[in-house]
Design a protein around this motif. Structure first.
Motif, PDB file in Angstrom:
ATOM      1  N   ALA A  83       0.827  -1.215   0.000  1.00  0.00           N
ATOM      2  CA  ALA A  83       0.000   0.000   0.000  1.00  0.00           C
ATOM      3  C   ALA A  83       0.859   1.262   0.000  1.00  0.00           C
ATOM      4  N   ASP A  84       1.948   1.258   0.784  1.00  0.00           N
ATOM      5  CA  ASP A  84       2.836   2.421   0.822  1.00  0.00           C
ATOM      6  C   ASP A  84       3.512   2.629  -0.530  1.00  0.00           C
ATOM      7  N   ALA A  85       3.910   1.519  -1.168  1.00  0.00           N
ATOM      8  CA  ALA A  85       4.539   1.619  -2.486  1.00  0.00           C
ATOM      9  C   ALA A  85       3.557   2.203  -3.500  1.00  0.00           C
ATOM     10  N   LEU A  86       2.308   1.733  -3.454  1.00  0.00           N
ATOM     11  CA  LEU A  86       1.304   2.240  -4.393  1.00  0.00           C
ATOM     12  C   LEU A  86       1.025   3.723  -4.161  1.00  0.00           C
ATOM     13  N   GLY A 112       3.869  -0.591 -10.071  1.00  0.00           N
ATOM     14  CA  GLY A 112       2.522  -0.713  -9.538  1.00  0.00           C
ATOM     15  C   GLY A 112       1.917  -2.075  -9.847  1.00  0.00           C
ATOM     16  N   ALA A 113       2.209  -2.613 -11.019  1.00  0.00           N
ATOM     17  CA  ALA A 113       1.711  -3.942 -11.378  1.00  0.00           C
ATOM     18  C   ALA A 113       2.215  -4.994 -10.395  1.00  0.00           C
ATOM     19  N   GLN A 126      -2.384  -7.027 -14.150  1.00  0.00           N
ATOM     20  CA  GLN A 126      -2.218  -7.282 -15.575  1.00  0.00           C
ATOM     21  C   GLN A 126      -2.550  -6.042 -16.390  1.00  0.00           C
ATOM     22  N   ALA A 127      -3.540  -5.280 -15.945  1.00  0.00           N
ATOM     23  CA  ALA A 127      -3.902  -4.051 -16.655  1.00  0.00           C
ATOM     24  C   ALA A 127      -2.759  -3.037 -16.605  1.00  0.00           C
ATOM     25  N   HIS A 128      -2.109  -2.910 -15.449  1.00  0.00           N
ATOM     26  CA  HIS A 128      -0.962  -2.000 -15.334  1.00  0.00           C
ATOM     27  C   HIS A 128       0.184  -2.464 -16.233  1.00  0.00           C
ATOM     28  N   PHE A 129       0.452  -3.770 -16.232  1.00  0.00           N
ATOM     29  CA  PHE A 129       1.523  -4.302 -17.078  1.00  0.00           C
ATOM     30  C   PHE A 129       1.204  -4.065 -18.548  1.00  0.00           C
TER      31      PHE A 129
END
Length: 275
Positions: A83-86, A112-113, A126-129
């Motif tokens: 969550a922190d990374a996102l 983010g992926a 998968q959508a982010h990738f």
């Protein structure tokens, strides 16, 4: 990096000095250096203070703040703080969208992926990738994927297993990415080779020349030559063909790796040593 730091010191170029330090930290993360060493280095350069500048409307050194925020996002991924990374990545995405920073948008989408995949949100991951692939494939942008290899590899593998004949350009680009991702030999004895040597080892087995290896993995030809000498010494050989033979005998090379674009290096079996 050493030259950049020396130049920054002589000319008092603070931004260059900070960027060199952050680049060094990113390399430690890419090479999967021990987490304790990475965190110690991050604390030494004051990563949090540099990354916090990203939240300011007029950061003193914007490129430094971006590089620091990306490094901190990677560290949070390593610490399983998804969550922190996102949250960190969302700030970067917002800035990149406002300023048309396409390369940064690709990097943010890839990291983010990984965070989403680790949270179990496979469809969003998968959508982010796919978004990163879509922004990259027609321009042939590969480097962000290679730089984030330790985070991107599972998603690339998934994508390769679900290729479709409908989107030929996407499939070709995914295969190109796979060729640029030197897989770590599964049967290598831990500690025998360094991470950097394993990367060179993979490309050596495919028949790439020193210059091709340097271009693919972002090293100088002199550094590739140094890595090859180290590999030869550890293998007890003096020639490229003998190194490849020993590696195959020990099962350290995948047997079905594709040849490099344009054919294999014609001198790979006859060059007496590192070029």
């Amino acid at each position: 990096l050493a030259r950049a730091r020396r130049l920054a010191g002589r000319r008092r170029l603070r931004q260059l000095e900070l960027l060199a330090q952050l680049c060094g930290l990113q390399l430690l993360i890419q090479q999967e250096t021990a987490d304790e060493q990475v965190r110690a280095r991050a604390a030494e350069i004051g990563l949090d203070a540099l990354a916090d500048d990203m939240a300011r409307e007029s950061a003193g050194y914007r490129q430094v703040a971006i590089a620091a925020a990306l490094c901190r996002a990677r560290l949070r991924l390593l610490d399983a703080r998804w969550a922190d990374a996102l949250q960190e990545l969302e700030r970067l995405r917002h800035w990149a969208s406002r300023h048309g920073a396409g390369r940064l948008l690709i990097e943010v989408a890839l990291l983010g992926a990984h965070a989403l995949l680790m949270q179990g949100e496979e469809d969003r991951a998968q959508a982010h990738f796919d978004e990163a692939v879509g922004m990259s494939m027609f321009q042939g942008i590969v480097r962000p994927f290679v730089d984030a290899r330790r985070f991107v590899a599972p998603l690339l593998e998934r994508a390769l297993h679900h290729t479709s004949q409908v989107d030929r350009f996407r499939d070709q680009f995914l295969r190109r990415l796979a060729r640029a991702f030197p897989a770590r030999p599964a049967s290598a004895v831990p500690g025998t080779f360094s991470d950097a040597e394993l990367v060179v080892l993979e490309h050596l087995g495919r028949g790439y020349s020193n210059k091709e290896i340097a271009r693919l993995i972002g090293m100088s030809p002199d550094t590739v030559k140094y890595r090859l000498k180290s590999l030869f010494r550890k293998l007890g050989v003096h020639k490229r063909r003998d190194a490849v033979r020993v590696l195959h005998e020990r099962g350290l090379m995948p047997g079905d790796d594709p040849a490099p674009p344009g054919g294999r290096d014609q001198g790979a079996s006859s060059i007496p040593g590192p070029e």
